[in-house]
Design a protein around this motif. Structure first.
Motif, short mmCIF file in Angstrom:
data_model
loop_
_atom_site.label_atom_id
_atom_site.label_comp_id
_atom_site.label_asym_id
_atom_site.label_seq_id
_atom_site.Cartn_x
_atom_site.Cartn_y
_atom_site.Cartn_z
N LEU A 1 0.84 -1.19 0.00
CA LEU A 1 0.00 0.00 0.00
C LEU A 1 0.88 1.24 0.00
N GLY A 2 0.61 2.16 -0.91
CA GLY A 2 1.32 3.44 -0.93
C GLY A 2 0.53 4.47 -0.17
N LEU A 3 1.16 5.13 0.80
CA LEU A 3 0.52 6.16 1.64
C LEU A 3 1.22 7.49 1.42
N ALA A 4 0.46 8.55 1.25
CA ALA A 4 1.08 9.84 0.99
C ALA A 4 0.23 10.97 1.55
N VAL A 5 0.89 11.98 2.08
CA VAL A 5 0.27 13.26 2.42
C VAL A 5 1.23 14.34 1.94
N GLY A 6 0.68 15.49 1.62
CA GLY A 6 1.54 16.57 1.16
C GLY A 6 0.82 17.90 1.13
N SER A 7 1.58 18.94 0.84
CA SER A 7 1.04 20.29 0.82
C SER A 7 1.78 21.11 -0.23
N ALA B 1 6.76 22.34 -2.41
CA ALA B 1 5.79 21.45 -1.78
C ALA B 1 6.48 20.60 -0.73
N THR B 2 5.73 20.21 0.27
CA THR B 2 6.19 19.21 1.24
C THR B 2 5.46 17.92 0.94
N ALA B 3 6.08 16.81 1.25
CA ALA B 3 5.45 15.52 0.97
C ALA B 3 6.02 14.46 1.89
N LEU B 4 5.21 13.46 2.16
CA LEU B 4 5.63 12.29 2.93
C LEU B 4 5.05 11.08 2.21
N HIS C 1 8.42 17.57 5.58
CA HIS C 1 7.10 17.32 6.13
C HIS C 1 7.19 16.92 7.60
N SER C 2 6.11 17.18 8.32
CA SER C 2 6.05 16.83 9.74
C SER C 2 6.08 15.31 9.92
N PRO C 3 6.70 14.82 11.00
CA PRO C 3 6.84 13.37 11.19
C PRO C 3 5.51 12.72 11.55
N PRO C 4 5.30 11.47 11.15
CA PRO C 4 4.09 10.75 11.54
C PRO C 4 4.05 10.52 13.04
N LEU C 5 2.88 10.16 13.53
CA LEU C 5 2.68 9.91 14.95
C LEU C 5 2.19 8.48 15.12
N LEU C 6 2.89 7.72 15.95
CA LEU C 6 2.54 6.32 16.22
C LEU C 6 1.73 6.25 17.52
N TYR D 1 -0.30 13.49 8.78
CA TYR D 1 -1.05 14.75 8.83
C TYR D 1 -0.24 15.83 8.12
N THR D 2 -0.90 16.93 7.79
CA THR D 2 -0.21 18.08 7.18
C THR D 2 0.01 19.16 8.22
N ASP D 3 0.87 20.11 7.88
CA ASP D 3 1.23 21.16 8.83
C ASP D 3 0.05 22.05 9.20
N GLY D 4 -0.99 22.05 8.38
CA GLY D 4 -2.15 22.88 8.69
C GLY D 4 -2.77 22.55 10.03
N LEU D 5 -2.69 21.27 10.43
CA LEU D 5 -3.22 20.87 11.74
C LEU D 5 -2.49 21.61 12.85
#
Length: 471
Positions: A280-286, A336-339, A357-362, A403-407
């Protein structure tokens, strides 16, 4: 037999100052005085000053009301302000405004003052041609309506009153109405407003004049807000169409996503793409910027990332390197930022690469921690982007939150405090909700952005993508 009582003349509500002037009629004027007689208090000069004072009072009232209306920046707020101000000017207590633009592009809506939604529903059951605002809205198909609007000073004494209208008026307790059209030269008909009186009454000529001036100004303001509302709707539709219509179902993981878009439409996005070998490919970006250009850039970037993920998804660094090259060649003025993460659900493993991009949260039963990712620049900021990938190993039942930095930006806090707030919100997810990624995403969103801040207008977009590994 008693003679019928004449209809009452409505007075201006006490919330709006009324002119203190009174003008004497010619019949009440005193006989001419001798030339040397001192001028009495009611002389023409005093009458003129009194009349001027009344005009100044009227203009001041209109200025205050139009200023209050001009401060509204949402269509629904402007409709409510229009109803309140109009009620004060014509001396009514309740009213409703029907927005029905002549171009047919909407939005068609009805707002009430002192009327519940059920009350508006009752009024809408009356045949349109029997209502004053209905005749105004359909005026283009019939004889022209007088500039002063339509006054119905005593509904129950009118011959030929529609039975359904009589029934609704008695049920809601109104006995008279005064309606004005809402239109501009540029847009034509926008709608109509009607104010309701509890007893037989009608506005005086001066009140009609003031209400007419106010509604003409209000119509111009409503026309501007209408265009803004339409633009917001189009932008929201475009943005939603550029995002996944539904999240894929992949054995071993459960997915949930949340997105909040700013009023002008922004460039935050997410994606979840099934890949070969049950991956599965997972992506978030801005993408920087807002408006149509940012939305279009987002669509191009997301589509390109999907193609690169299919070709070389096992190497997230290569995926982002290709994306950076494309961005630099096709969008030289944009960054752009991307993860991107290559997820292997059977192994509960995600290989991640990030670009600014901001780090994921576990989030798990025994730990809640940010995933350590390498420091990297956003895409398009350097001549050649490169950063090492990291590997995340999750336990059964744990959730990874992207998540994106907007949060963080919507909190209004400094970056360190915003991260602390996000961490506390994730750690505080109730145990009963941790099995559901939708519940986890909702809890984090509500806790980080309380009091409706998640839905309030803000320049920053917000994207959450929750990935929960099965037990």
């Amino acid at each position: 037999m008693n003679a019928p009582h004449p209809a009452k003349v409505a007075g201006i509500d006490s919330t709006v100052p009324s002119p203190a002037h009174t003008v004497a009629s010619a019949a009440d004027a005193s006989p001419a005085a001798p030339p040397n007689t001192p001028r009495p208090a009611g002389a023409p000069g005093a009458l003129l000053q009194d009349r001027l004072a009344g005009w100044v009072s009227d203009l001041t009232t209109l200025h205050e009301l139009t200023e209050r209306l001009a401060r509204t920046d949402r269509l629904q707020d402007a409709l409510q302000e229009l109803l309140r101000a109009g009620a004060a000017l014509v001396g009514a207590r309740r009213g409703l405004v029907v927005l029905e633009p002549a171009d047919g592009l909407g939005p068609d809506t009805t707002a009430g003052l002192g009327l519940a939604r059920a009350d508006l529903g009752h009024i809408e059951t009356v045949p349109r041609s029997a209502l004053s605002y209905g005749r105004l809205l359909d005026a283009s198909a019939g004889p022209p309506v007088a500039e002063g609007g339509i006054a119905e000073p005593d509904l129950f004494s009118e011959k030929g009153l529609d039975p359904r209208h009589r029934e609704v008026a008695a049920r809601l307790g109104y006995a008279a109405s005064y309606a004005l059209p809402l239109s501009t030269e540029r847009t034509g008909r926008l709608g109509a407003a009607v104010w309701l009186y509890d007893e037989p009454a009608e506005p005086r000529e001066r009140q009609r004049h003031l209400a007419g001036l106010y509604t003409r100004n209000a119509a111009e303001h409503l026309a501007r807000l209408l265009e803004v509302e339409r633009t917001r709707t189009r932008m929201a539709t475009m943005t939603e169409e550029l995002l996944p219509s539904r999240l894929p179902r992949v054995p071993g993981v459960q997915l949930a996503a949340r997105r909040r878009t700013g009023p002008r439409g922004g460039g935050d996005w997410y994606d979840a793409l099934p890949l070969p070998d049950a991956a599965l490919g997972l992506a978030v970006g801005s993408v920087t910027g807002s408006g149509p250009s940012a939305v279009a850039a987002t669509g191009r970037l997301r589509a390109s990332l999907r193609a690169y993920a299919v070709m070389e998804g096992e190497d997230p660094v290569a995926v982002l390197s290709d994306l950076e090259l494309l961005l630099r060649l096709t969008e030289p003025a944009r960054s752009a930022t991307a993860l991107f993460g290559y997820c292997e659900p059977a192994l509960r493993r995600i290989t991640l690469a990030g670009a600014g991009h901001s780090p994921p949260l576990l989030i798990g039963e025994r730990r809640t921690e940010f995933v350590e990712t390498s420091v990297s620049a956003p895409l398009g900021m350097l001549a050649c982007w490169e950063a090492p990938s990291v590997e995340l190993q999750a336990e059964p039942g744990e959730t990874v939150l992207l998540y994106t930095d907007g949060l963080l930006h919507r909190t209004g806090d400094p970056v360190d405090r915003a991260f602390a707030r996000l961490h506390a919100a994730a750690a505080g997810v109730p145990r009963a909700k941790r099995h559901d990624p939708d519940a986890v995403a909702d809890h984090v969103l509500r806790t980080v952005l309380p009091d409706g801040a998640a839905d309030a207008d803000c320049e920053e977009d917000v994207v959450l993508l929750a990935v929960r590994f099965d037990q």
